[in-house]
Write a protein that holds these residues in place. Structure first.
Motif, PDB file in Angstrom:
ATOM      1  N   MET A 218       0.827  -1.216   0.000  1.00  0.00           N
ATOM      2  CA  MET A 218       0.000   0.000   0.000  1.00  0.00           C
ATOM      3  C   MET A 218       0.857   1.261   0.000  1.00  0.00           C
ATOM      4  SD  MET A 218      -2.988  -0.869   2.771  1.00  0.00           S
ATOM      5  CE  MET A 218      -4.390  -1.904   2.390  1.00  0.00           C
ATOM      6  N   VAL A 219       1.844   1.269   0.899  1.00  0.00           N
ATOM      7  CA  VAL A 219       2.723   2.442   0.995  1.00  0.00           C
ATOM      8  C   VAL A 219       3.502   2.630  -0.306  1.00  0.00           C
ATOM      9  CG1 VAL A 219       4.738   3.406   2.183  1.00  0.00           C
ATOM     10  CG2 VAL A 219       2.921   2.293   3.504  1.00  0.00           C
ATOM     11  N   ALA A 220       4.010   1.541  -0.854  1.00  0.00           N
ATOM     12  CA  ALA A 220       4.767   1.629  -2.105  1.00  0.00           C
ATOM     13  C   ALA A 220       3.908   2.165  -3.245  1.00  0.00           C
ATOM     14  CB  ALA A 220       5.327   0.249  -2.465  1.00  0.00           C
ATOM     15  N   CYS A 221       2.657   1.735  -3.316  1.00  0.00           N
ATOM     16  CA  CYS A 221       1.758   2.232  -4.357  1.00  0.00           C
ATOM     17  C   CYS A 221       1.451   3.715  -4.150  1.00  0.00           C
ATOM     18  CB  CYS A 221       0.465   1.418  -4.380  1.00  0.00           C
ATOM     19  SG  CYS A 221       0.647  -0.256  -5.068  1.00  0.00           S
ATOM     20  N   ASP A 222       1.333   4.143  -2.889  1.00  0.00           N
ATOM     21  CA  ASP A 222       1.115   5.562  -2.597  1.00  0.00           C
ATOM     22  C   ASP A 222       2.276   6.412  -3.083  1.00  0.00           C
ATOM     23  OD1 ASP A 222      -1.343   5.138  -1.453  1.00  0.00           O
ATOM     24  OD2 ASP A 222      -0.618   5.128   0.617  1.00  0.00           O
ATOM     25  N   PHE A 223       3.476   5.820  -3.108  1.00  0.00           N
ATOM     26  CA  PHE A 223       4.656   6.526  -3.603  1.00  0.00           C
ATOM     27  C   PHE A 223       4.886   6.272  -5.089  1.00  0.00           C
ATOM     28  CE2 PHE A 223       5.425   7.078   0.840  1.00  0.00           C
ATOM     29  CZ  PHE A 223       6.267   8.179   0.956  1.00  0.00           C
ATOM     30  N   ASN A 224       3.898   5.627  -5.745  1.00  0.00           N
ATOM     31  CA  ASN A 224       3.924   5.397  -7.203  1.00  0.00           C
ATOM     32  C   ASN A 224       5.138   4.594  -7.670  1.00  0.00           C
ATOM     33  OD1 ASN A 224       1.471   6.850  -7.851  1.00  0.00           O
ATOM     34  ND2 ASN A 224       2.609   8.725  -7.422  1.00  0.00           N
ATOM     35  N   LEU A 225       5.535   3.605  -6.879  1.00  0.00           N
ATOM     36  CA  LEU A 225       6.614   2.724  -7.301  1.00  0.00           C
ATOM     37  C   LEU A 225       6.096   1.715  -8.318  1.00  0.00           C
ATOM     38  CD1 LEU A 225       8.442   1.970  -3.913  1.00  0.00           C
ATOM     39  CD2 LEU A 225       8.740   3.894  -5.481  1.00  0.00           C
ATOM     40  N   ASN A 226       7.018   1.189  -9.135  1.00  0.00           N
ATOM     41  CA  ASN A 226       6.593   0.168 -10.090  1.00  0.00           C
ATOM     42  C   ASN A 226       6.442  -1.175  -9.387  1.00  0.00           C
ATOM     43  OD1 ASN A 226       9.173  -0.926  -9.782  1.00  0.00           O
ATOM     44  ND2 ASN A 226       9.981   0.036 -11.633  1.00  0.00           N
TER      45      ASN A 226
ATOM     46  N   LEU B 274      -3.964  -1.583  -9.567  1.00  0.00           N
ATOM     47  CA  LEU B 274      -4.136  -1.160 -10.962  1.00  0.00           C
ATOM     48  C   LEU B 274      -5.581  -1.340 -11.415  1.00  0.00           C
ATOM     49  CD1 LEU B 274      -0.938  -2.618 -12.718  1.00  0.00           C
ATOM     50  CD2 LEU B 274      -1.378  -0.237 -12.055  1.00  0.00           C
ATOM     51  N   ALA B 275      -6.220  -2.408 -10.913  1.00  0.00           N
ATOM     52  CA  ALA B 275      -7.602  -2.703 -11.313  1.00  0.00           C
ATOM     53  C   ALA B 275      -8.627  -1.968 -10.457  1.00  0.00           C
ATOM     54  CB  ALA B 275      -7.852  -4.209 -11.236  1.00  0.00           C
ATOM     55  N   GLY B 276      -8.171  -1.224  -9.456  1.00  0.00           N
ATOM     56  CA  GLY B 276      -9.085  -0.489  -8.591  1.00  0.00           C
ATOM     57  C   GLY B 276      -9.804  -1.359  -7.578  1.00  0.00           C
ATOM     58  N   LEU B 277      -9.235  -2.520  -7.269  1.00  0.00           N
ATOM     59  CA  LEU B 277      -9.866  -3.471  -6.345  1.00  0.00           C
ATOM     60  C   LEU B 277      -9.200  -3.407  -4.962  1.00  0.00           C
ATOM     61  CD1 LEU B 277     -10.137  -6.545  -8.762  1.00  0.00           C
ATOM     62  CD2 LEU B 277     -11.882  -4.799  -8.259  1.00  0.00           C
ATOM     63  N   THR B 278      -9.223  -2.235  -4.362  1.00  0.00           N
ATOM     64  CA  THR B 278      -8.554  -2.056  -3.067  1.00  0.00           C
ATOM     65  C   THR B 278      -9.554  -1.837  -1.933  1.00  0.00           C
ATOM     66  OG1 THR B 278      -8.271   0.311  -3.550  1.00  0.00           O
ATOM     67  CG2 THR B 278      -6.436  -1.170  -4.112  1.00  0.00           C
ATOM     68  N   HIS B 279     -10.801  -2.200  -2.157  1.00  0.00           N
ATOM     69  CA  HIS B 279     -11.800  -2.126  -1.086  1.00  0.00           C
ATOM     70  C   HIS B 279     -11.422  -3.107   0.019  1.00  0.00           C
ATOM     71  CE1 HIS B 279     -15.712  -2.787   0.927  1.00  0.00           C
ATOM     72  NE2 HIS B 279     -15.962  -1.537   0.586  1.00  0.00           N
ATOM     73  N   ILE B 280     -11.859  -2.818   1.237  1.00  0.00           N
ATOM     74  CA  ILE B 280     -11.498  -3.640   2.386  1.00  0.00           C
ATOM     75  C   ILE B 280     -11.877  -5.104   2.180  1.00  0.00           C
ATOM     76  CG2 ILE B 280     -13.670  -3.055   3.524  1.00  0.00           C
ATOM     77  CD1 ILE B 280     -10.300  -3.854   5.220  1.00  0.00           C
ATOM     78  N   ALA B 281     -12.976  -5.370   1.491  1.00  0.00           N
ATOM     79  CA  ALA B 281     -13.405  -6.758   1.273  1.00  0.00           C
ATOM     80  C   ALA B 281     -12.364  -7.524   0.470  1.00  0.00           C
ATOM     81  CB  ALA B 281     -14.756  -6.790   0.558  1.00  0.00           C
ATOM     82  N   PHE B 282     -11.825  -6.901  -0.574  1.00  0.00           N
ATOM     83  CA  PHE B 282     -10.806  -7.554  -1.399  1.00  0.00           C
ATOM     84  C   PHE B 282      -9.513  -7.745  -0.606  1.00  0.00           C
ATOM     85  CE2 PHE B 282     -13.518  -5.369  -4.556  1.00  0.00           C
ATOM     86  CZ  PHE B 282     -13.897  -6.467  -5.310  1.00  0.00           C
ATOM     87  N   LEU B 283      -9.188  -6.773   0.250  1.00  0.00           N
ATOM     88  CA  LEU B 283      -7.975  -6.882   1.052  1.00  0.00           C
ATOM     89  C   LEU B 283      -8.084  -8.000   2.089  1.00  0.00           C
ATOM     90  CD1 LEU B 283      -7.141  -3.107   1.660  1.00  0.00           C
ATOM     91  CD2 LEU B 283      -6.163  -4.662  -0.041  1.00  0.00           C
TER      92      LEU B 283
END
Length: 204
Positions: free
Chosen positions: A110-118, A169-178
């Motif tokens: 999560m943190v890495a994605c917030d910093f836009n890492l690949n 990338l797919a926008g599936l970061t809702h708590i249920a998916f996590l």
């Protein structure tokens, strides 16, 4: 942000308990056991924040060290270490270790994605957040790091990071998916440990 904190705090609590049990198993005094719990619970997050270049969360907020202290005291009062068998067969240790690895790996991703890492950066941050604390603990206590010798430990951490990146990338970061990702990671880790799953050994 609240989702990140949920996984972070659950990971810290379970990691502190596994670090406590590990310190007891190694015959440490109370300071040694506390340091083992500290490194296991907070070490991965410290490495994560240093790698992405942000202030260390555990040193700028009081809740993480408070979790450490509370879990440590409860473990001492309940004497949970006397109610279990050898550490390698200790279900409480293995299960809490699985929870913290997967939770921390998700938080790192999560943190890495917030910093836009690949994807490579996300996988690496997830790995060090997931197993970094355990590595520091094992080095300090002169033990071969668990991720090098036990069922798919580091592989699961990296895999969780990659899967979260694809979900992001797919926008599936809702708590249920996590929560599904958390449950899947823990399940695979437990099966890998008790069934002896591992990557193939290198042969020339």
């Amino acid at each position: 942000m609240q989702i990140i904190l949920f996984f972070e705090y659950v990971g810290i609590a379970s990691a502190v308990l596994s670090g406590y049990l590990f310190g007891v198993k190694k015959g440490c005094d109370w300071l040694g056991i506390f340091i083992s719990a500290f490194l296991t619970g907070l070490g991965g997050g410290i490495l994560r924040d240093m790698m992405v270049g942000r202030p260390v969360y555990s040193f700028t907020h009081y809740f993480p060290p408070m979790i450490l202290i509370v879990v440590f005291i409860v473990a001492k009062i309940t004497k949970i270490h006397k109610k279990q068998d050898a550490l390698a067969k200790n279900f409480v240790f293995v299960f809490t270790d699985a929870i913290d690895v997967v939770c921390f790996s998700i938080v790192g991703a999560m943190v890495a994605c917030d910093f836009n890492l690949n994807v490579f950066g996300v996988a690496l941050i997830a790995f060090f957040n997931g197993v970094g604390g355990g590595i520091l603990r094992d080095i300090l206590l002169n033990e071969v790091p668990w991720f090098l010798s036990t069922g798919l430990y580091g592989t699961i951490s990296i895999g969780v990071g990659v899967v979260y990146y694809l979900m992001w990338l797919a926008g599936l970061t809702h708590i249920a998916f996590l929560l599904v990702l958390l449950a899947a990671g823990i399940t695979i880790r437990m099966f890998a440990f008790y069934r002896g799953w591992s990557l193939p050994m290198f042969k020339d």
